[in-house]
Design a protein around this motif. Structure first.
Motif, PDB file in Angstrom:
ATOM      1  N   LYS A  64       0.893  -1.184  -0.167  1.00  0.00           N
ATOM      2  CA  LYS A  64      -0.036   0.566   0.454  1.00  0.00           C
ATOM      3  C   LYS A  64       0.793   1.435   0.342  1.00  0.00           C
ATOM      4  CE  LYS A  64      -0.936  -0.599   4.755  1.00  0.00           C
ATOM      5  NZ  LYS A  64       0.107  -1.096   4.931  1.00  0.00           N
ATOM      6  N   THR A  65       1.911   1.551   0.726  1.00  0.00           N
ATOM      7  CA  THR A  65       2.292   2.330   0.863  1.00  0.00           C
ATOM      8  C   THR A  65       3.785   2.902   0.016  1.00  0.00           C
ATOM      9  OG1 THR A  65       2.766   2.375   3.445  1.00  0.00           O
ATOM     10  CG2 THR A  65       4.579   3.657   1.860  1.00  0.00           C
ATOM     11  N   THR A  66       3.992   1.277  -0.950  1.00  0.00           N
ATOM     12  CA  THR A  66       4.301   1.391  -2.349  1.00  0.00           C
ATOM     13  C   THR A  66       3.504   2.203  -3.917  1.00  0.00           C
ATOM     14  OG1 THR A  66       6.006  -0.234  -2.250  1.00  0.00           O
ATOM     15  CG2 THR A  66       5.685   0.283  -4.414  1.00  0.00           C
ATOM     16  N   LEU A  67       2.668   1.482  -3.141  1.00  0.00           N
ATOM     17  CA  LEU A  67       1.565   2.235  -4.329  1.00  0.00           C
ATOM     18  C   LEU A  67       0.817   3.635  -4.434  1.00  0.00           C
ATOM     19  CD1 LEU A  67      -1.256   2.364  -6.467  1.00  0.00           C
ATOM     20  CD2 LEU A  67      -2.372   0.882  -4.489  1.00  0.00           C
ATOM     21  N   LEU A  68       1.377   4.436  -3.215  1.00  0.00           N
ATOM     22  CA  LEU A  68       0.647   5.807  -3.170  1.00  0.00           C
ATOM     23  C   LEU A  68       2.126   6.576  -3.377  1.00  0.00           C
ATOM     24  CD1 LEU A  68      -1.100   6.977  -0.675  1.00  0.00           C
ATOM     25  CD2 LEU A  68       0.430   7.730   0.438  1.00  0.00           C
ATOM     26  N   ARG A  69       3.332   6.367  -2.855  1.00  0.00           N
ATOM     27  CA  ARG A  69       4.709   6.384  -3.678  1.00  0.00           C
ATOM     28  C   ARG A  69       4.874   6.548  -4.743  1.00  0.00           C
ATOM     29  NH1 ARG A  69       9.208   7.262   0.540  1.00  0.00           N
ATOM     30  NH2 ARG A  69       8.824   7.346   2.442  1.00  0.00           N
ATOM     31  N   THR A  70       4.349   5.635  -5.303  1.00  0.00           N
ATOM     32  CA  THR A  70       3.591   5.391  -6.970  1.00  0.00           C
ATOM     33  C   THR A  70       3.202   6.994  -7.346  1.00  0.00           C
ATOM     34  OG1 THR A  70       4.734   3.517  -6.584  1.00  0.00           O
ATOM     35  CG2 THR A  70       3.858   3.879  -8.789  1.00  0.00           C
ATOM     36  N   ILE A  71       2.026   6.467  -7.005  1.00  0.00           N
ATOM     37  CA  ILE A  71       0.774   7.809  -6.760  1.00  0.00           C
ATOM     38  C   ILE A  71       1.661   9.461  -6.984  1.00  0.00           C
ATOM     39  CG2 ILE A  71      -0.998   8.881  -6.459  1.00  0.00           C
ATOM     40  CD1 ILE A  71      -2.415   6.426  -5.675  1.00  0.00           C
ATOM     41  N   ALA A  72       2.290   9.056  -6.027  1.00  0.00           N
ATOM     42  CA  ALA A  72       3.423  10.852  -5.937  1.00  0.00           C
ATOM     43  C   ALA A  72       4.784  10.445  -6.289  1.00  0.00           C
ATOM     44  CB  ALA A  72       3.580  10.393  -4.279  1.00  0.00           C
ATOM     45  N   GLY A  73       4.780   9.985  -7.162  1.00  0.00           N
ATOM     46  CA  GLY A  73       6.094  10.232  -8.470  1.00  0.00           C
ATOM     47  C   GLY A  73       7.828   9.751  -7.160  1.00  0.00           C
ATOM     48  N   PHE A  74       7.374   9.114  -6.531  1.00  0.00           N
ATOM     49  CA  PHE A  74       8.822   8.571  -5.652  1.00  0.00           C
ATOM     50  C   PHE A  74       9.175   8.085  -6.508  1.00  0.00           C
ATOM     51  CE2 PHE A  74       6.456  11.435  -1.867  1.00  0.00           C
ATOM     52  CZ  PHE A  74       7.183  12.631  -2.717  1.00  0.00           C
ATOM     53  N   TYR A  75       8.958   6.989  -7.480  1.00  0.00           N
ATOM     54  CA  TYR A  75       8.790   5.568  -7.128  1.00  0.00           C
ATOM     55  C   TYR A  75       8.449   5.658  -8.772  1.00  0.00           C
ATOM     56  CZ  TYR A  75       9.438   3.327  -3.075  1.00  0.00           C
ATOM     57  OH  TYR A  75       9.953   3.304  -1.937  1.00  0.00           O
ATOM     58  N   GLU A  76       8.818   5.217 -10.187  1.00  0.00           N
ATOM     59  CA  GLU A  76       8.391   4.608 -10.992  1.00  0.00           C
ATOM     60  C   GLU A  76       7.716   3.696 -11.641  1.00  0.00           C
ATOM     61  OE1 GLU A  76      10.700   5.672 -15.834  1.00  0.00           O
ATOM     62  OE2 GLU A  76      11.557   5.817 -14.456  1.00  0.00           O
ATOM     63  N   PRO A  77       6.811   3.017 -11.884  1.00  0.00           N
ATOM     64  CA  PRO A  77       6.037   2.438 -12.520  1.00  0.00           C
ATOM     65  C   PRO A  77       6.379   1.580 -13.827  1.00  0.00           C
ATOM     66  CG  PRO A  77       4.475   3.733 -13.318  1.00  0.00           C
ATOM     67  CD  PRO A  77       5.799   4.268 -12.593  1.00  0.00           C
ATOM     68  N   ASN A  78       7.032   0.213 -13.426  1.00  0.00           N
ATOM     69  CA  ASN A  78       7.688  -0.537 -14.438  1.00  0.00           C
ATOM     70  C   ASN A  78       5.940  -1.270 -15.719  1.00  0.00           C
ATOM     71  OD1 ASN A  78       8.192  -1.676 -11.569  1.00  0.00           O
ATOM     72  ND2 ASN A  78       9.908  -2.244 -13.448  1.00  0.00           N
ATOM     73  N   ARG A  97       2.940  17.084 -10.533  1.00  0.00           N
ATOM     74  CA  ARG A  97       2.095  16.224 -10.760  1.00  0.00           C
ATOM     75  C   ARG A  97       0.503  16.438  -9.786  1.00  0.00           C
ATOM     76  NH1 ARG A  97       3.806   9.972 -10.286  1.00  0.00           N
ATOM     77  NH2 ARG A  97       5.122   9.702 -11.485  1.00  0.00           N
ATOM     78  N   GLY A  98       0.383  17.683  -8.836  1.00  0.00           N
ATOM     79  CA  GLY A  98      -0.851  18.233  -8.330  1.00  0.00           C
ATOM     80  C   GLY A  98      -0.994  17.379  -7.909  1.00  0.00           C
ATOM     81  N   THR A  99      -0.043  16.414  -6.962  1.00  0.00           N
ATOM     82  CA  THR A  99      -0.354  15.967  -5.396  1.00  0.00           C
ATOM     83  C   THR A  99       1.105  16.812  -4.337  1.00  0.00           C
ATOM     84  OG1 THR A  99       1.174  14.873  -5.660  1.00  0.00           O
ATOM     85  CG2 THR A  99      -0.610  13.907  -6.850  1.00  0.00           C
ATOM     86  N   ALA A 100       0.463  15.829  -3.047  1.00  0.00           N
ATOM     87  CA  ALA A 100       1.527  16.845  -2.061  1.00  0.00           C
ATOM     88  C   ALA A 100       1.376  15.256  -1.203  1.00  0.00           C
ATOM     89  CB  ALA A 100       1.037  18.013  -1.488  1.00  0.00           C
ATOM     90  N   MET A 101       2.415  15.097  -0.270  1.00  0.00           N
ATOM     91  CA  MET A 101       2.307  13.805   0.905  1.00  0.00           C
ATOM     92  C   MET A 101       3.241  14.711   2.145  1.00  0.00           C
ATOM     93  SD  MET A 101       4.494  10.563  -0.115  1.00  0.00           S
ATOM     94  CE  MET A 101       3.974   9.004   0.895  1.00  0.00           C
ATOM     95  N   VAL A 102       2.003  13.464   3.100  1.00  0.00           N
ATOM     96  CA  VAL A 102       1.626  13.490   4.234  1.00  0.00           C
ATOM     97  C   VAL A 102       2.939  12.624   4.823  1.00  0.00           C
ATOM     98  CG1 VAL A 102       1.220  13.956   6.401  1.00  0.00           C
ATOM     99  CG2 VAL A 102       0.471  15.246   4.361  1.00  0.00           C
TER     100      VAL A 102
END
Length: 387
Positions: A64-78, A97-102
């Motif tokens: 779930k956290t990997t999914l969130l970080r992928t949405i945020a742009g910290f991980y690039e999806p394969n 991206r128009g997102t922000a993360m806490v």
């Protein structure tokens, strides 16, 4: 946090421009993220409605956290794609991206004041002078941190630190706010209070929140929509009511709350209905999704069962004899474990202080047949012997 809403609209109170943005529509299509041979996010497709509080719920290590970080742009999806308001964003850097993360630990800069922590993203975006001061002060007021602007993070309580992290994310005007278990470091009472503050904040902002947690009660209490994740895959997506009362798998039934599960034979199945025989009762219930054609798992939540010293009205209830093997007083409920044949069932009696006695020995379990749910029988593991 101060409330600035009247009649569903923001008053002209000088709130930051972020709060006046239209809410986002976030879409994930067949998203995949691998770390070497490990599949962390496995073909996830979600359509998150505008202005909703959506939660990614699952056990530790589920992705779930990997999914969130992928949405945020910290991980690039394969593989796969991420869309925000029909604009593809998975190829964009995080700040575009128009997102922000806490983050879970808030990630506040210890050498910066509250004001400078909140202003950090604005400075990266080259916002300066009076505009920077105005947006920081308006956000500080909105999250209720007035008078704390000059303090250091070490001088703040856990709840205040969380508000600083929220303010730092909100001041950059996100279309989607991503939150990675932001309440996990708080004590129980503060965590309970901050749940409602977060939910109230989301409703006043009317922007999309995507929230990660492993806490089932937190997800049920706060969310408009829940995606339950296991091994990188979405097991079920729906509103809290559907997730709790209509689980599709044994994992869903046992992970979100407690459940009594017992195999039953399907004697007739004409979807959307199936007829099963359980003890001396013939029940017509909604047919399970998938699974074997001749068997299913009967699922009853512990709070849907009434424990009684006498058999119930046969015209209204399923009434089955059992024996109390143990019990536990949990404050708001009395939990009983009742042996019925080879199965041990859990029964939760609410408000135990209203009763003059607790139960021991021989009892009857009464259940409204409308509170019974069928789940498809899981397929046997590869190599497992046939039942």
């Amino acid at each position: 946090m101060s409330d600035k809403l009247t009649g569903g609209k923001l008053e002209a109170t000088g709130l930051p421009e972020a709060i006046n943005l239209q809410p986002a529509h976030l879409r994930l299509e067949h998203l995949v993220k691998r770390f070497g041979p490990t599949m962390a996010v496995d073909d996830v497709t979600l359509d998150i409605p505008k202005g909703s509080f959506a939660t990614l719920l699952g056990p530790s290590g589920c992705g779930k956290t990997t999914l969130l970080r992928t949405i945020a742009g910290f991980y690039e999806p394969n593989d796969g794609a991420i869309y925000l308001e029909d604009r593809r964003i998975d190829h964009l850097p995080a700040h575009r991206r128009g997102t922000a993360m806490v983050f879970q630990d808030y990630a506040l800069f210890p050498h910066m004041s509250v004001f400078d922590n909140i202003a950090y993203g604005l400075r990266l975006a080259k916002v300066q002078g009076a505009q920077l001061d105005r947006r920081v002060h308006e956000t500080v007021e909105f999250v209720g941190l007035q008078g704390l602007e000059k303090r250091w993070p070490s001088q703040l309580s856990g709840g205040q630190q969380q508000r600083v992290a929220l303010a730092r994310a909100l001041v950059v005007q996100p279309r989607v706010l991503l939150l990675d278990e932001p309440l996990s470091n708080l004590d129980a009472n503060l965590r309970e209070r901050m749940r409602w503050e977060l939910r109230s904040l989301q409703q006043r902002l009317n922007i999309t929140f995507v929230y990660v947690t492993h806490d089932q009660s937190e997800a049920l209490a706060m969310s408009d929509w829940i995606a339950v994740i296991k091994d990188g895959r979405v097991m079920q997506w729906g509103d809290p009511w559907e997730i709790y009362y209509h689980p599709r798998t044994t994992f869903m039934a046992e992970f979100v709350g407690a459940a009594n599960l017992e195999p039953v034979k399907i004697v007739d199945c004409h979807p959307p209905k199936a007829t099963v025989v359980w003890h001396d009762y013939r029940l017509e219930l909604p047919a399970p999704e998938g699974g074997a054609a001749d068997e299913a798992l009967l699922c009853i939540r512990p709070e849907a069962i009434t424990i009684s010293a006498e058999p119930g009205d046969q015209a209204r209830y399923i009434s089955l004899p059992g024996t109390v093997t143990r019990k536990a007083f949990l404050g708001h409920i009395m939990r009983y474990w009742v042996q019925m044949g080879k199965a041990e069932w859990i029964v939760d009696e609410s408000d135990p202080g209203a009763n003059l006695r607790t139960f021991d020995g021989a009892v009857y379990l009464l259940c409204d047949p409308h509170r019974v749910h069928l789940i498809a029988m899981p397929a046997p593991a590869p190599g497992a012997p046939a039942a």
